[in-house]
Design an enzyme around this catalytic site. Structure first.
Site, PDB file in Angstrom:
ATOM      1  N   SER A   1       0.843  -1.201   0.000  1.00  0.00           N
ATOM      2  CA  SER A   1       0.000   0.000   0.000  1.00  0.00           C
ATOM      3  C   SER A   1       0.869   1.238   0.000  1.00  0.00           C
ATOM      4  O   SER A   1       2.046   1.206   0.371  1.00  0.00           O
ATOM      5  CB  SER A   1      -0.916   0.055   1.231  1.00  0.00           C
ATOM      6  OG  SER A   1      -1.815  -1.014   1.260  1.00  0.00           O
ATOM      7  N   ASN A   2       0.269   2.352  -0.384  1.00  0.00           N
ATOM      8  CA  ASN A   2       0.816   3.688  -0.148  1.00  0.00           C
ATOM      9  C   ASN A   2      -0.219   4.484   0.629  1.00  0.00           C
ATOM     10  O   ASN A   2      -1.428   4.277   0.464  1.00  0.00           O
ATOM     11  CB  ASN A   2       1.055   4.455  -1.455  1.00  0.00           C
ATOM     12  CG  ASN A   2       1.903   3.727  -2.453  1.00  0.00           C
ATOM     13  OD1 ASN A   2       3.040   3.384  -2.170  1.00  0.00           O
ATOM     14  ND2 ASN A   2       1.362   3.498  -3.650  1.00  0.00           N
TER      15      ASN A   2
END
Length: 828
Positions: free
Chosen positions: A251-252
């Site tokens: 994820s970011n």
């Protein structure tokens, strides 16, 4: 029962107050007074109102948590019944019964290599009553009443949908394995997520472990039918144990402080990377219990709470953390009995669990599993090679999340928080995240990053004192502690602030608040804000002063520049998400330009006299190809947007180069902790691997009949209803924020099926209107069913970088041009 009432202003002529009045009447009819629905006092049992707006997004309203769960279960089943039924088969240990023992479960959602291994593990969990025991544990250590009611309602809603609706998805239409579920099944899905990166990584090794003959110094043979593994390999600290597991969750997320925004309020961009197929898809909804809860966001299929989302005042997202949520114990065995181990010189017998799994077209399979005070004995940890069980030594896996069924309570507590202060308090109070960081922003302009998962309380001091020789190698390199199980004082101590023994409690966790930005792209907490490094945490949480991934480097460069520019708004978040800059491309382009003028020369002729570029030369064609490749790369815009020409050529070159070259040999300027965003750099063009990788990429594309300058969107696409939808984004190895991991199929024209990557997007801010300013996108759309109108509609938006305007406030829901209201009840 379900009734559908379209309340679309364009079709009915209703406006404003009339629409609102009509909807309120439906809500009153469908949602009786609190307590009545749960008790079935109206004769219809649980009930909810689903208000659908554009792209099939339901806004679920109920008077209590059981009713809210009911509406969520109904709506999830309508969109994704096959993926859900498959997930329930997994946690019941029934995959082999229906699909045979040898195929693997969804590779994007499980570390088990065969159905049989998966079934042996989950059937063992079910036989031991593990989930039931955790459900019965009083809160706050066990689940709260609200979460229990949500799960009970979710199962009832799923079952009610199945009773009243035909399954149209060809993936499971008419299949005998689609059937009703229980509240325990719903909790078992929560449990499987909790142990995903702990016991879940050891499923093959747990189910294959068997003791050697007494007195033997050699390990017992592995049970090949359960594990799919072959010969023993030495354990290594490289590969999945130290890096990315096969599931590749990631994820970011970035939050900007009010000091960087145009109006002094916070901003959040969330971009989780999870599977596009199977039971770990996200699904979007709004959940409302009037006066109690109002949250919008994404849930993982089969869960009854919003995992990532926003309410009126707070937005949050999660990223997969670097913390290692498990450790190993090396057991000293009784020489006379390999199922007895010694602790402080005293013998303790292992507990044998005998598990039987039904198998399609065959006899049931029975295997033994062996458990210790620490956890299960295992002979391998995902793909890292064996942990041999000999006559003197065995290994046990300790996963504290095997005692954690609090994940839904954490999600619910975040949904009810209205500031970053309350969000941090919710995380501290519930302690239910198994392996994730949290990034948050609020309407008052505050930001939060915290790495607060349930981790074994492995301090660096404990690792120094108690590591075995294997642990001396794995702990510094990978954060995986291998402790001496023969000494009781080598067990993690108790933190009085922790809800369960042997884990870190609040106060020991890497946390950063109210800096100009906080950002995470699955590296450690060290450079959450590059100008405010986090240090002082234990190695089990992650590294300090080590190289960052290309994705992290690019992200930190971009978001720090945005923060320095200031006056930011939601539009800046949207543009950042789809910038699709390749950090690898930026770093390597100069080096490639230096190599390319030499491409026309015969590498066997240093002065060029060999005439590789001469007409009639045997190598003239290859040299011309390399020269053309260099021209294409020189013109490439260094992005992976759908129109980018040269992106595919660079992608195939970079994959070939990095597969053949250790990271430390790629660059001539090494990493420096004093300059972590710019180092390492300068491509090592003296390495013959660079020319070979470029030639390999050219030859690969030529053999596939794919033009080297084909637009990226022509070669990375999703096929929906027979149509190709071009997709932006690329692999994390390219250093792209907008990650997509797709299947390479040169015969089909390139990357034709996304396995995981960008799923649910949200860009959230506040403008003082009383409603959050939010844009969302579910890249693979709401439904896995190809017969659904919402199977690919948001995928088409993702293709062109468009977003959906979040309809969170009542006035926005009621003004949807596609508003459709469905009342669902438990009984007809």
């Amino acid at each position: 029962m379900s009734t559908t009432t379209p309340i679309t202003p364009a079709r009915t002529g209703l406006r404003g107050a009339a629409v609102r009045a009509a909807v309120l009447l439906l809500l009153a009819a469908a949602c009786p007074a609190p307590g009545a629905a749960a008790a079935g006092a109206d004769g219809r049992g649980l009930s909810a109102v689903l208000r659908y707006t554009e792209y099939g997004i339901p806004h679920i309203v109920a008077r209590d948590y059981a009713g809210l769960g009911f509406g969520s279960g109904w709506a999830q089943a309508q969109d994704n019944v096959c993926a859900l039924a498959d997930a329930f088969l997994t946690v019941r240990g029934e995959r082999s019964r229906w699909f045979g023992p040898d195929p693997a479960p969804y590779p994007q959602g499980s570390f088990a290599t065969t159905n049989l291994a998966s079934d042996l593990y989950y059937r063992g969990v079910r036989d031991a009553g593990t989930v039931e025991h955790l459900r019965a544990t009083p809160a706050p250590v066990g689940p709260s009443r609200a979460v229990t009611e949500l799960g009970r309602g979710w199962a009832a809603g799923y079952n009610a949908w199945l009773r009243r609706n035909p399954v149209t998805d060809p993936a499971c239409a008419g299949a005998g394995w689609v059937g009703p579920v229980s509240a325990v099944d719903v909790s078992a899905l929560d449990y499987s997520l909790a142990v995903l990166l702990g016991e879940g990584r050891g499923i093959d090794g747990i189910t294959a472990a068997r003791p050697p003959a007494p007195g033997s110094t050699a390990p017992a043979d592995h049970e090949a039918p359960a594990t799919g593994t072959a010969a023993h390999r030495p354990i290594t600290t490289r590969g999945p144990i130290a890096g990315r597991p096969p599931v590749r969750p990631g994820s970011n997320a970035v939050a900007f402080h009010g000091s960087t925004t145009g109006n002094g309020r916070g901003l959040l961009l969330g971009n989780p990377h999870f599977p596009w197929h199977g039971p770990q898809r996200f699904w979007q909804s709004q959940q409302t219990v009037p006066g109690e809860l109002d949250v919008m966001g994404a849930s993982l299929l089969g869960t009854a709470t919003v995992a990532i989302g926003h309410n009126a005042d707070l937005a949050w997202s999660h990223t997969v953390a670097t913390g290692v949520p498990m450790n190993l114990y090396e057991l000293t065995l009784d020489p006379a009995d390999p199922t007895t181990y010694l602790v402080d010189g005293r013998p303790e017998r292992m507990t044998r669990r005998t598990v039987t799994v039904p198998v399609k077209d065959g006899e049931p399979v029975t295997r033994d599993q062996w458990w210790t005070r620490y956890g299960p004995v295992l002979t391998a940890l995902d793909t890292t090679g064996p942990l041999p069980w000999t006559g003197t030594t065995a290994y046990a896996l300790a996963d504290p999340n095997a005692a954690n069924l609090r994940g839904s309570d954490t999600a619910l507590a975040l949904a009810r928080a209205h500031s970053t202060d309350q969000a941090l308090a919710a995380l501290d109070r519930t302690q239910g995240l198994p392996w994730a960081n949290t990034v948050a922003a609020d309407a008052a302009g505050h930001t939060l990053f915290t790495q607060s998962p349930v981790l074994p309380r492995i301090t660096d001091e404990l690792a120094r004192r108690c590591s075995t020789p294997l642990g001396t190698a794995t702990y510094p390199a990978a954060g995986l502690a291998v402790l001496d199980g023969s000494r009781s004082h080598c067990a993690p101590g108790t933190d009085p602030r922790a809800l369960q023994p042997g884990v870190f409690g609040p106060g020991s966790l890497p946390t950063l608040r109210d800096t100009p930005y906080v950002e995470n792209s699955n590296d450690s907490a060290w450079l959450t804000d590059a100008d405010h490094p986090l240090t002082g945490y234990e190695r089990v949480f992650g590294t300090i002063g080590t190289p960052r991934s290309l994705r992290t480097r690019g992200a930190l460069q971009d978001v720090s520049a945005l923060a320095a520019r200031g006056h930011l708004g939601v539009g800046d978040l949207q543009r950042h998400q789809f910038a699709d800059r390749s950090t690898a491309g930026d770093l390597a382009a100069t080096g490639l330009a230096a190599v390319c003028p030499e491409a026309a020369k015969d590498p066997r002729d240093a002065d060029g006299a060999g005439g590789a570029g001469k007409a009639g030369s045997a190598n003239s064609g290859a040299a011309d190809d390399l020269a053309e490749a260099c021209r294409i790369l020189a013109r490439w815009d260094r992005t992976v947007n759908t129109a980018s020409r040269g992106a595919l050529l660079f992608d195939r070159f970079w994959r070939a180069l990095t597969a053949a070259t250790p990271p430390e040999a790629l660059w001539t300027v090494p990493f420096s902790p004093a300059d972590p965003l710019r180092t390492p750099h300068t491509l090592n063009t003296a390495s013959p691997a660079v020319r070979r990788a470029l030639g390999s990429a050219v030859a690969e594309l030529r053999a596939a009949g794919i033009p080297a300058d084909a637009p990226w969107g022509d070669t990375q696409f999703a096929v929906r209803a027979g149509d190709r939808i071009p997709l932006p984004g690329g692999s994390a190895e390219l250093g792209v924020w907008n990650v997509l991991d797709a299947r390479w199929d040169p015969a089909g024209g390139g990357y034709d099926e996304v396995e995981s990557g960008t799923g649910y997007l949200q860009a959230v801010g506040w403008n003082g209107s009383g409603c959050p300013e939010a844009k969302t996108l579910l890249a693979y759309a709401q439904s896995a069913d190809p017969t659904s109108p919402h199977h690919a509609d948001q995928t088409a938006l993702f293709s062109t970088g468009q977003w959906v305007t979040s309809r969170f406030c009542e006035k926005d829901i009621l003004h949807s041009p596609e508003l459709r209201v469905v009342t669902v009840t438990e009984r007809d």
